[in-house]
Design a protein around this motif. Sequence first.
Motif, short mmCIF file in Angstrom:
data_model
loop_
_atom_site.label_atom_id
_atom_site.label_comp_id
_atom_site.label_asym_id
_atom_site.label_seq_id
_atom_site.Cartn_x
_atom_site.Cartn_y
_atom_site.Cartn_z
N GLY A 199 50.32 -28.19 -62.44
CA GLY A 199 49.23 -28.82 -61.67
C GLY A 199 49.57 -28.90 -60.20
O GLY A 199 50.66 -28.50 -59.78
N CYS A 200 48.62 -29.40 -59.42
CA CYS A 200 48.81 -29.50 -57.97
C CYS A 200 48.67 -30.96 -57.55
O CYS A 200 47.57 -31.53 -57.64
N GLY A 201 49.77 -31.56 -57.13
CA GLY A 201 49.74 -32.96 -56.72
C GLY A 201 48.89 -33.20 -55.48
O GLY A 201 48.35 -34.30 -55.28
N ALA A 202 48.74 -32.19 -54.66
CA ALA A 202 48.04 -32.38 -53.38
C ALA A 202 46.52 -32.37 -53.52
O ALA A 202 45.82 -32.96 -52.70
N LEU A 203 46.01 -31.69 -54.55
CA LEU A 203 44.55 -31.55 -54.67
C LEU A 203 43.86 -32.92 -54.65
O LEU A 203 42.87 -33.12 -53.94
N LYS B 46 44.61 -23.88 -57.71
CA LYS B 46 46.02 -24.01 -58.12
C LYS B 46 46.90 -24.51 -56.98
O LYS B 46 47.94 -25.09 -57.21
N CYS B 47 46.49 -24.28 -55.72
CA CYS B 47 47.36 -24.64 -54.59
C CYS B 47 46.57 -24.66 -53.28
O CYS B 47 45.75 -23.75 -53.04
N ILE B 48 46.83 -25.68 -52.46
CA ILE B 48 46.16 -25.77 -51.16
C ILE B 48 47.19 -25.91 -50.03
O ILE B 48 46.90 -26.43 -48.96
N ALA B 49 48.40 -25.42 -50.29
CA ALA B 49 49.47 -25.55 -49.30
C ALA B 49 49.26 -24.62 -48.11
O ALA B 49 48.51 -23.63 -48.20
N VAL B 50 49.93 -24.91 -47.00
CA VAL B 50 49.90 -24.02 -45.84
C VAL B 50 51.26 -23.38 -45.63
O VAL B 50 52.29 -23.95 -45.98
N MET C 125 47.90 -32.50 -44.33
CA MET C 125 48.50 -31.32 -43.69
C MET C 125 48.02 -30.01 -44.33
O MET C 125 48.48 -28.94 -43.95
N HIS C 126 47.14 -30.07 -45.30
CA HIS C 126 46.90 -28.91 -46.15
C HIS C 126 45.83 -27.96 -45.61
O HIS C 126 45.26 -28.17 -44.54
N ALA C 127 45.58 -26.92 -46.41
CA ALA C 127 44.78 -25.77 -45.95
C ALA C 127 43.28 -26.05 -45.94
O ALA C 127 42.78 -26.87 -46.72
N PRO D 223 53.87 -33.12 -59.92
CA PRO D 223 53.42 -31.78 -60.36
C PRO D 223 53.25 -30.85 -59.16
O PRO D 223 52.81 -31.28 -58.10
N CYS D 224 53.59 -29.60 -59.36
CA CYS D 224 53.41 -28.61 -58.30
C CYS D 224 53.43 -27.21 -58.91
O CYS D 224 54.45 -26.78 -59.46
N ASN D 225 52.31 -26.51 -58.83
CA ASN D 225 52.21 -25.15 -59.38
C ASN D 225 53.09 -24.16 -58.65
O ASN D 225 53.44 -23.12 -59.20
N LYS D 226 53.41 -24.44 -57.41
CA LYS D 226 54.26 -23.51 -56.65
C LYS D 226 55.71 -23.63 -57.10
O LYS D 226 56.40 -22.64 -57.28
N ARG D 227 56.16 -24.87 -57.30
CA ARG D 227 57.54 -25.08 -57.75
C ARG D 227 57.69 -24.78 -59.24
O ARG D 227 58.67 -24.16 -59.67
N ARG E 228 59.49 -21.60 -46.92
CA ARG E 228 58.50 -22.06 -47.89
C ARG E 228 57.69 -23.21 -47.32
O ARG E 228 58.04 -23.81 -46.31
N THR E 229 56.60 -23.50 -47.98
CA THR E 229 55.70 -24.55 -47.51
C THR E 229 56.43 -25.89 -47.40
O THR E 229 57.43 -26.12 -48.09
N ARG E 230 55.94 -26.75 -46.53
CA ARG E 230 56.49 -28.11 -46.44
C ARG E 230 55.59 -29.11 -47.16
O ARG E 230 55.67 -30.31 -46.90
N CYS E 231 54.74 -28.67 -48.06
CA CYS E 231 53.94 -29.61 -48.87
C CYS E 231 54.89 -30.62 -49.52
O CYS E 231 55.83 -30.23 -50.23
N PRO E 232 54.68 -31.91 -49.32
CA PRO E 232 55.64 -32.90 -49.84
C PRO E 232 55.74 -32.90 -51.36
O PRO E 232 56.79 -33.23 -51.91
N TYR E 233 54.68 -32.50 -52.06
CA TYR E 233 54.72 -32.47 -53.52
C TYR E 233 55.60 -31.33 -54.02
O TYR E 233 56.16 -31.39 -55.11
N PHE E 234 55.71 -30.29 -53.21
CA PHE E 234 56.59 -29.16 -53.56
C PHE E 234 58.05 -29.61 -53.53
O PHE E 234 58.87 -29.18 -54.33
N TYR E 235 58.37 -30.52 -52.61
CA TYR E 235 59.76 -30.97 -52.43
C TYR E 235 60.13 -32.13 -53.34
O TYR E 235 61.30 -32.48 -53.45
#
Length: 325
Positions: free
Chosen positions: A136-140, A155-159, A146-148, A127-131, A115-122
Motif C-alpha cells: 500500500g501507499c502511506g502517503a495517499l 500505487k505511488c505519488i512520490a516525487v 511534498m508529493h506529486a 506501508p509503502c509500495n516502493k519499499r 531515491r525519493t525522500r517520501c517519509p513513508y518510504f523511509y
Amino acid sequence: MKMFQYVRPSDAAAAILAHAKDQRASFIAGGTNLLDLMKRGVASPDRLVDVNALSLREISQDKNHLRIGALATNSTVADHQLVVKNYPLLSQALNAGASAQLRNMATVGGNLMQRTRCPYFYDTAMPCNKREPGTGCGALEGFNRMHAIFGTSDKCIAVNPGDMSVALVALGAAVHVKGPGGERQIPIEEFHRLPGDAPQKDTTLGRDELITSVSLSSSFFSEHSHYLKIRDRSSYAFALVSVAAALQLDGKRIVKARLAMGGVAHKPWRLAGAEKILEGKLATEETFAAAAAAAMSGAKAFKHNAFKLKLAPLSIIEALKKAVA
Ligand code: SF4
C-alpha cells in the motif's frame, strides 16, 4: 545494520561482473543516499560493489559534446569552467542541491540514482509500495504535502528529489551505461520513469548496468537560463517545486525553449506543451503566463499539496523572467 560483503574492483567490467554475481548487490560511489537507506533498513544489500576505483571522473569536451564521468562529484561539475561557461543551468541546479559537504561526496551517477525522500518510504513501520511492493501507499491518505501533482498512480505519488536531473532534462542530456550486454545510451527523459504499477522501479536502468557518464550536446542556452528552486528553507532542503528554464533568444523573440520541473512528479517533468507555446513568440510576461497555464494541464493535487497548483505556474513565470534577464 545487516552484514554485507564489500568489494572494490578496479575496472568497469569487473564491477559489472561482481554486481551480476549477486542478485542483492548494489553499486556504491559517494554513498550519500544508499548509506542512509541501509542504516534505516530500507535497503539491505548482501554485497556492496564500490566503484570509486574506476576511471570515471573525467570531464571532457569534444567538438559536439561535453562528457561528464559518472564519478565526477557534484561540486566538481558545478565549478568546472566548461559547465559554468556553457551550461550555467546545470551549475546552478547542482549548487541548489543538498549541502556543500554532500556535494563534495555525491557523484553524478549516484545523483541520478537517488531515491525519493517520501517519509513513508523511509519509515519501515509504514506501508509503502516502493519499499515493499503490495503493502500500500502511506502517503495517499497520509501527509502528502511534498508529493506529486503529475503522473501519479494509485500505487505511488512520490516525487523524484533531484535538482541536477531537472536541469539535464531541460538540456537534453544522454546517460551512458555499460552492462553485461554491452554499452548503450539512454535519453535522460527516458531514464527516470513514472510509478504506474511498479513504483519500486525508479529508472529504466537494467539490473546490472552501471552508469559510466552523462553527455550534453552543444548548448544553445548558455546566455539565457535559470534554475529556480522553491523550498521551505534556503539551503539543504528538497524542492517543493523547481523549474529549469532555458531559452535561445533573437532579440526579444524566443527561438528555442526548454523547460522542466522538479518536485512535481516521480521523474523530472518536461514541459513540452509549454515550450511549443513559447517558441516563436516575444519574451513577454503574457507569453510566459500562457506557457505556465499550458504546463499545468493534467495536474492533480492531493489533500495537502494543492498549493503546488498555484506555486508551479508562478515559479515557471519567474524562472522564465530570470532566464531572459
Ligand atoms: Fe511509498 Fe510512493 Fe506511497 Fe511514498 S508515495 S509511501 S514512496 S508508495
